[in-house]
Design an enzyme around this catalytic site. Structure first.
Site, PDB file in Angstrom:
ATOM      1  N   GLU A 186       0.877  -1.176   0.000  1.00 19.70           N
ATOM      2  CA  GLU A 186       0.000   0.000   0.000  1.00 19.70           C
ATOM      3  C   GLU A 186       0.908   1.217   0.000  1.00 19.70           C
ATOM      4  O   GLU A 186       1.572   1.508   1.002  1.00 19.70           O
ATOM      5  CB  GLU A 186      -0.946   0.036   1.204  1.00 19.70           C
ATOM      6  CG  GLU A 186      -1.948   1.166   1.058  1.00 19.70           C
ATOM      7  CD  GLU A 186      -2.691   1.506   2.331  1.00 19.70           C
ATOM      8  OE1 GLU A 186      -3.470   2.470   2.291  1.00 19.70           O
ATOM      9  OE2 GLU A 186      -2.476   0.844   3.353  1.00 19.70           O
ATOM     10  N   CYS A 220      -3.202   7.792   4.090  1.00 20.80           N
ATOM     11  CA  CYS A 220      -2.849   7.329   2.742  1.00 20.80           C
ATOM     12  C   CYS A 220      -3.904   7.757   1.733  1.00 20.80           C
ATOM     13  O   CYS A 220      -3.601   7.964   0.559  1.00 20.80           O
ATOM     14  CB  CYS A 220      -2.710   5.807   2.725  1.00 20.80           C
ATOM     15  SG  CYS A 220      -1.483   5.163   3.875  1.00 20.80           S
TER      16      CYS A 220
END
Length: 374
Positions: A186, A220
């Site tokens: 990720e 994120c």
């Protein structure tokens, strides 16, 4: 059953562990508690998932034979997580990995080591209460260049799950795959939202504010680029600037605080250096653009009007800086959304189902997460 019990153990520590996350990472306490809740929720999900791992029975071309598909554990899994979600990312990985039968080694961020220790102790207490070694879920502390390098180069670890920057993720992928290991990555998320002229403007405004300012712009999935239809641009930006003006910084542990500090001095430098570069590239600061004059790592959430082709728009600044830009057609907005190297999350605000299906279809957003009205 062990994973179910881990979820229960976390429920018992929900408040203090959430407060510890807030204290060490800097996010507001409701977000810290919410992060622990995510770990709890994934334990519930994994517990149910453990009873649904199925395999196929496939006919064979050989008479009297069938092919049976079954899944076996990888064995040992390495988890490397980042500072911004020091508990939840570990939980997402651990719960699923454990129900698949793996043992795990976790390296949390060096700057959130107290959370790493606390989470590990909670998990270990459940394992040991069931007569199992706590080392089934181990942790290590240290820098990425030392401990992190050892983890990704260790051939005993069949899979590495890494959360962090795109640059480091490329290195992790190269090294792990060179030894035929597996990865879950990720990475960067230069995330965009598109506001169509038919959108619910109040919903889009509230979502954009939270998306860009929540966790002080250190998620994120934080909103970095906001594309607004030219017919709605001036009014929407004016309302967004006014909303930004209502946000006040405060202690992340105090009730009512909506904006806590960024994580550390390095984040403040990333913010100030980013503002300087934005100005060099012709960006106009509409609100914010400087650090608060108060103790702690507090910076003002910032809105920048800038040309879509400015070089800095291609990079992710992991701080609360939002670029606002105009567009005239959905095709133009999709091209802008897809025109950066990163591709984690994206969103469109619209009430037109034709726009929805274009956005989520093969000619739409190329991101991993493709949201509608969220």
């Amino acid at each position: 059953e062990i994973v179910r019990q881990i979820g229960d153990a976390l429920r018992a520590k929900l408040e203090p562990l959430g407060a510890l996350i807030s204290l060490e990472m800097g996010k507001i306490k409701p977000e810290g508690i919410g992060e622990v809740q995510e770990f709890i929720d994934i334990c519930d999900l994994a517990t149910g998932l453990s009873r649904t791992i199925s395999g196929q029975v496939i006919p064979s071309e050989r008479p009297g034979h069938v092919l049976l598909e079954t899944w076996n554990p990888l064995g040992k899994v390495g988890i490397i997580s980042a500072f911004n979600f020091p508990c939840a990312v570990f939980g997402w990985n651990l719960a699923i990995s454990m129900i698949a039968g793996n043992v795990n080694v976790w390296k949390g961020a060096s700057s959130t080591s107290l959370v790493t220790i606390a989470c590990t102790k909670i998990v270990a207490s459940v394992l040991e209460a069931n007569g199992l070694p706590g080392a089934i879920s181990s942790m290590v502390l240290g820098g990425g260049r030392t401990i992190g390098e050892k983890i990704i180069n260790d051939k005993r670890l069949g899979m590495i799950s890494f959360t962090g920057s795109t640059a480091v993720g490329k290195r992790v992928s190269t090294i792990v795959h060179s030894r035929f290991g597996r990865t879950i990555l990720e990475l960067g998320g230069n995330n965009a939202t598109v506001v169509m002229p038919d959108a619910d403007m109040d919903m889009a405004l509230r979502a954009s504010l939270f998306g860009a300012v929540g966790t002080a712009g250190q998620r994120c999935t934080s909103l970095r680029r906001l594309y607004i239809h030219s017919s709605k641009y001036d009014a929407f930006v004016a309302d967004l600037v006014a909303a930004y003006g209502s946000i006040k910084p405060g202690s992340p542990l105090e009730a009512g605080t909506l904006l806590g500090p960024v994580h550390n001095a390095g984040a403040v430098k990333e913010y100030t250096d980013g503002i300087a570069e934005i100005k060099k590239q012709g960006g106009k600061i509409l609100v914010g653009g400087e650090a608060y004059e108060k103790e702690g790592f507090y910076v003002k959430p910032t809105i920048v009007e800038i040309a879509p082709d400015a070089a800095i728009v291609q990079t992710e600044l992991f701080v609360p800086i939002l670029y606002v830009m105009k567009f005239d057609t959905l095709e133009e907005a999709i091209a802008a959304n897809n025109g950066v190297p990163q591709g984690l999350s994206s969103s469109i605000f619209t009430t037109d189902m034709k726009n929805v299906f274009t956005w989520v279809g093969p000619a739409g957003s190329d991101c991993g997460l493709v949201n509608v009205n969220v």
